[in-house]
Motif scaffolding. Sequence first.
Motif, PDB file in Angstrom:
ATOM      1  N   GLU A  82      38.211 -80.316 -73.083  1.00 58.01           N
ATOM      2  CA  GLU A  82      39.371 -79.422 -72.941  1.00 58.01           C
ATOM      3  C   GLU A  82      39.093 -77.989 -73.396  1.00 58.01           C
ATOM      4  N   MET A  83      37.880 -77.716 -73.844  1.00 57.82           N
ATOM      5  CA  MET A  83      37.522 -76.360 -74.276  1.00 57.82           C
ATOM      6  C   MET A  83      37.471 -75.403 -73.087  1.00 57.82           C
ATOM      7  N   GLN A  84      37.474 -74.118 -73.391  1.00 58.19           N
ATOM      8  CA  GLN A  84      37.266 -73.094 -72.376  1.00 58.19           C
ATOM      9  C   GLN A  84      35.780 -73.069 -72.006  1.00 58.19           C
ATOM     10  N   THR A  85      35.480 -72.877 -70.754  1.00 62.65           N
ATOM     11  CA  THR A  85      34.091 -72.867 -70.288  1.00 62.65           C
ATOM     12  C   THR A  85      33.263 -71.789 -70.966  1.00 62.65           C
ATOM     13  N   GLU A  86      33.868 -70.633 -71.247  1.00 61.08           N
ATOM     14  CA  GLU A  86      33.102 -69.526 -71.829  1.00 61.08           C
ATOM     15  C   GLU A  86      32.791 -69.716 -73.313  1.00 61.08           C
ATOM     16  N   GLU A  87      33.316 -70.755 -73.940  1.00 68.25           N
ATOM     17  CA  GLU A  87      33.009 -71.016 -75.344  1.00 68.25           C
ATOM     18  C   GLU A  87      31.625 -71.676 -75.436  1.00 68.25           C
ATOM     19  N   ASN A 117      28.081 -75.874 -74.177  1.00 69.17           N
ATOM     20  CA  ASN A 117      29.499 -75.618 -73.924  1.00 69.17           C
ATOM     21  C   ASN A 117      30.119 -76.933 -73.439  1.00 69.17           C
ATOM     22  N   LYS A 118      31.334 -76.866 -72.958  1.00 67.62           N
ATOM     23  CA  LYS A 118      32.045 -78.095 -72.583  1.00 67.62           C
ATOM     24  C   LYS A 118      31.341 -78.906 -71.511  1.00 67.62           C
TER      25      LYS A 118
END
Length: 185
Positions: free
Chosen positions: A25-30, A180-181
């Motif tokens: 559920e994280m943002q892709t850019e994280e 990342n995610k």
Amino acid sequence: MTKNEAIELFNQMHPNHFKMDYITEMQTEENFDEQILNLSDFDVNSLEIPVPEGTTFGWYKGDGEKLFSAVNQVDESWSQFDIFKTGERVFCGFLNGELASFCVVEDMGTCNLGERKIKVGGPGCVGTVPAFRRKGIGLKMVQLATQILKEEGYEISWIHWTGVGKWYARLGYQTVFTWNKHGII
């Protein structure tokens, strides 16, 4: 340690990491780094970190409410972790008796690296209360926590899931991969 070896260790310590809801559920850019430090190479005296007069370090032995308050000022989601409820293995920096920084000194287990078994631990949930930031207290605390791991016989100190890899690099931690995610980048 090669990237592939680090990935092998990561998968042993954190199976199904990329399938967890809080990851997907994280943002892709994280993007986050995984970092290691071979403790046989670590010398606690190799970097002098000045801290304000009146700074002390030690295991947390105080009131649970004060610890929760400090944790919530850094990241409210961390207060759900049982370790902060017990205060066990929480190493802290104090300035004039006030809780300034904290970290969990984690045992991440004994992992297989080829034919070899290695003991892995690391400082986790590292935080400094906003009023005490930029004074060197947090970095010195992590340096001392890393020394504790070395003295306890850990071979590798692992920083899991960090967005401040350059900060840890000051102590000798090296990024072994970024993720990342969607997985390892």
